[in-house]
Design an enzyme around this catalytic site. Structure first.
Site, short mmCIF file in Angstrom:
data_model
loop_
_atom_site.label_atom_id
_atom_site.label_comp_id
_atom_site.label_asym_id
_atom_site.label_seq_id
_atom_site.Cartn_x
_atom_site.Cartn_y
_atom_site.Cartn_z
N SER A 186 0.79 -1.12 -0.01
CA SER A 186 0.01 0.00 0.01
C SER A 186 0.88 1.13 0.02
O SER A 186 2.01 1.30 -0.69
CB SER A 186 -0.81 0.03 1.23
OG SER A 186 -2.02 0.88 1.02
N ASP A 438 -7.95 -5.75 -6.50
CA ASP A 438 -7.84 -4.79 -5.57
C ASP A 438 -8.02 -3.49 -6.23
O ASP A 438 -7.52 -2.91 -7.23
CB ASP A 438 -6.50 -4.97 -5.15
CG ASP A 438 -5.83 -3.67 -4.03
OD1 ASP A 438 -6.79 -2.96 -3.93
OD2 ASP A 438 -4.79 -3.44 -3.94
N HIS A 463 -5.63 -6.61 -1.62
CA HIS A 463 -4.54 -5.63 -1.29
C HIS A 463 -3.59 -6.31 -0.77
O HIS A 463 -3.76 -6.82 0.29
CB HIS A 463 -5.23 -4.58 -0.20
CG HIS A 463 -4.77 -3.23 -0.40
ND1 HIS A 463 -4.36 -2.71 -1.47
CD2 HIS A 463 -4.22 -2.59 0.55
CE1 HIS A 463 -3.62 -1.52 -1.43
NE2 HIS A 463 -3.77 -1.34 -0.02
#
Ligand SMILES: *[C@@H]1O[C@H](CO)[C@@H](O)[C@H](O)[C@H]1NC(C)=O
Ligand SMILES: *[C@@H]1O[C@H](CO)[C@@H](O)[C@H](O)[C@H]1NC(C)=O
Ligand SMILES: *[C@@H]1O[C@H](CO)[C@@H](O)[C@H](O)[C@H]1NC(C)=O
Ligand SMILES: *[C@@H]1O[C@H](CO)[C@@H](O)[C@H](O)[C@H]1NC(C)=O
Ligand SMILES: *[C@@H]1O[C@H](CO)[C@@H](O)[C@H](O)[C@H]1NC(C)=O
Ligand SMILES: *[C@@H]1O[C@H](CO)[C@@H](O)[C@H](O)[C@H]1NC(C)=O
Ligand SMILES: *[C@@H]1O[C@H](CO)[C@@H](O)[C@H](O)[C@H]1NC(C)=O
Length: 507
Positions: A186, A438, A463
């Site tokens: 991320s 995602d 994710h």
């Protein structure tokens, strides 16, 4: 216009603002995570690492003695598997994202799983202004007080923290020649990739998982994020998509009728405090967005405890014939997959502002440099059509922080436009992992850039699924993706060792 959609500053990990708050009275109250605390307490797991602190410089980019203030930066270390400096055993560094580093350390099992075969040291670095790494003597109130004190919260300062700490740590361990690989998922993955580009003398490579470094300016469409969510549900069942898409108007219409709000409260088992049609819609949208992000193939507890393939479970509830044409019953059961999988919630507090992972600093980052337009919804979207309104964001940032965003700063500092052409002959040794389901994958690097800047793209997954602890139930594609990552990283280390041997002969 959809008020609750306008100003959701998605952190990479969670919705930043209670949608309802903006709808009702824009800039009046800010951050909120609708995430409930994990059932497992953070401290129960600390056998995974030892906690240390490093005295860090507040402002790396200013020689004014005033700026020589320091703060304590936390890092977590596990040397159980490390082969040590004699054999130049590698150091795996996690470049922490917008939250408490313990949370990431407990959700990045991949580093632990592979450390034995690499004989690697494992270190997790906490990002400044999050968790316990708070400037101004650790005084959160002071650090978050105003733009002057928050001004030191930036990705550039954080990367400089990481470089400074890593260099000092290697010196202390007498491990100057141990190769460093940076890992991140991320925003942490964006930092890992950028770290490799900015500090190639500190890290020999980066594994950047689900890191949307292209979700800036107009590089990636503002519609891609919600398009992917739409596709996630739609691929489960057309009916599921249609019911969700059609539900917003029904909720709005009901909210406007006499007794409508109470009917909605009852239908959704909402606690007895303030509600509005917008706040209910925001609460539902949050569940769909997070579920799309964490649609893992095995049961998980990252943002909230969830079953394997939770989107499938949501759509099962929506397609369940026993609910007939009762849309609210369908939505209630779908939302419960996200909010009440454990079955221990007595009523839903849709205004819950708790922030168990301490992600609140993202508001500032989203108002300064992290301008990632994701709120666009086209006509096909599962959410009502809307555009990502930069003006509104700028206005609320002005109101809250007295700052104006700099939407072009990230691409100025790190690049992003024409990334293939730019990095083909410049960068090396970066893995970009993405799962196409995602929602953040739209802003990811999905094509191979060069022999050593590799995109691993999976049709399945969610994710940063590759960074999770392995389980017996992991699907083959996931095992293979990890195998690829391991093979590539081993290649980096062998190459590094060859170069090191060569340079020792020449010198
Ligand atoms: C390192 O992690 C392993 C689990 O993967 C654990 O058994 C070990 O105790 C940890 N070591 C330290 C020093 O925390
Ligand atoms: C390295 O050692 C010095 C002296 O003990 C210490 O102050 C510093 O915090 C250490 N660095 C790291 C990264 O732990
Ligand atoms: C993105 O494109 C739109 C439409 O072409 C334009 O109005 C806007 O200024 C662009 N934004 C950026 C940050 O380049
Ligand atoms: C739902 O079904 C019931 C009975 O099956 C019917 O009376 C009602 O009109 C239907 N409502 C809608 C909105 O279609
Ligand atoms: C949560 O699930 C439990 C068990 O199914 C149920 O008894 C409870 O009513 C649910 N809570 C809400 C708010 O729906
Ligand atoms: C964006 O928000 C501003 C301020 O509220 C408003 O004037 C403008 O019409 C909005 N633009 C769009 C495209 O919705
Ligand atoms: C990039 O190249 C690697 C092999 O070097 C391959 O495994 C991978 O599938 C390629 N990625 C894409 C997106 O084509």
């Amino acid at each position: 216009m959809v008020p609750w959609m306008l100003l959701l500053f998605y952190s990479l990990l969670f919705l930043q603002s209670s949608p309802s708050s903006f709808a009702k009275c824009p800039p009046s109250y800010f951050p909120s995570s609708i995430i409930r605390p994990e059932t497992q307490s953070l401290s129960s797991n600390n056998a995974l690492y030892k906690t240390k602190y490093y005295t860090q410089i507040l402002d790396h980019f200013n020689y004014d003695p005033q700026s020589y203030q320091t703060f304590q930066q936390r890092y977590l270390i596990n040397d159980t598997f490390w082969g040590g400096p004699k054999i130049n055993a590698p150091i795996f560094i996690y470049t922490g994202n917008e939250g408490n580093i313990e949370w990431f350390a407990q959700n990045t099992g991949f580093m632990y799983d592979i450390a034995p075969e690499f004989k690697a040291l494992i270190v997790f670095l906490e990002h400044r202004y999050y968790g316990q790494s708070i400037p101004y003597g650790g005084d959160r109130k002071k650090a978050y007080k105003n733009p002057k004190t928050l001004g030191y919260l930036s990705s550039t300062q954080a990367l400089a923290d990481y470089a400074t700490l890593i260099i000092d740590l290697k010196k202390n361990l007498s491990a100057i020649d141990s190769p460093v690989i940076v890992f991140g998922g991320s925003y942490g993955g964006m930092l890992a990739a950028w770290f490799r580009l900015k500090y190639p003398h500190v890290a020999i490579g980066a594994l950047a998982s689900s890191s949307p470094i292209l979700q800036f300016e107009n590089i990636t469409s503002q519609y891609s994020f919600n398009n992917i969510i739409t596709q996630d549900f739609r691929s489960e069942s057309e009916n599921c998509y249609k019911v969700l898409k059609g539900s917003w108007k029904q909720i709005e219409d009901t909210a406007k009728t006499k007794g409508g709000l109470e009917l909605l409260r009852k239908s959704f088992h909402i606690c007895k405090n303030y509600i509005s049609g917008d706040s209910i819609e925001g609460w539902l949208a949050t569940a769909y967005v997070y579920t799309a992000m964490t649609d893992y193939p095995t049961p998980s507890n990252f943002l909230s405890p969830m079953p394997a393939y939770p989107i499938r479970q949501m759509c099962k509830a929506i397609d369940n014939p026993s609910f007939g044409n009762d849309t609210f019953a369908k939505l209630y059961h779908a939302a419960s997959v996200y909010y009440n999988y454990t079955g221990d919630v007595s009523c839903f507090d849709i205004n819950d502002n708790s922030d168990p992972h301490d992600l609140g600093g993202w508001q500032w980052q989203a108002c300064t440099e992290m301008i990632m337009p994701t709120n666009g919804n086209n006509e096909e979207s599962i959410f009502p059509a809307s555009t990502d309104n930069y003006t509104e964001r700028a206005q609320s940032c002005e109101y809250f922080y007295k700052v104006q965003p700099r939407p072009a700063w990230i691409t100025t500092e790190f690049g992003g436009h024409d990334i293939k052409r730019v990095l083909k002959r410049f960068g090396s040794n970066i893995i970009f992992f993405n799962s196409l389901r995602d929602p953040w994958s739209g802003g990811g690097v999905l094509k191979n850039i060069s022999k050593s800047i590799i995109a691993i793209v999976e049709k399945e997954g969610a994710h940063h699924v590759d960074l999770r602890f392995k389980t017996d139930k992991d699907p083959e594609w996931l095992k293979n993706a990890r195998k690829k990552e391991i093979g590539i990283m081993k290649g980096w280390i062998s190459e590094y060792n060859r170069d090191l041997a060569d340079s020792n002969i020449i010198d």
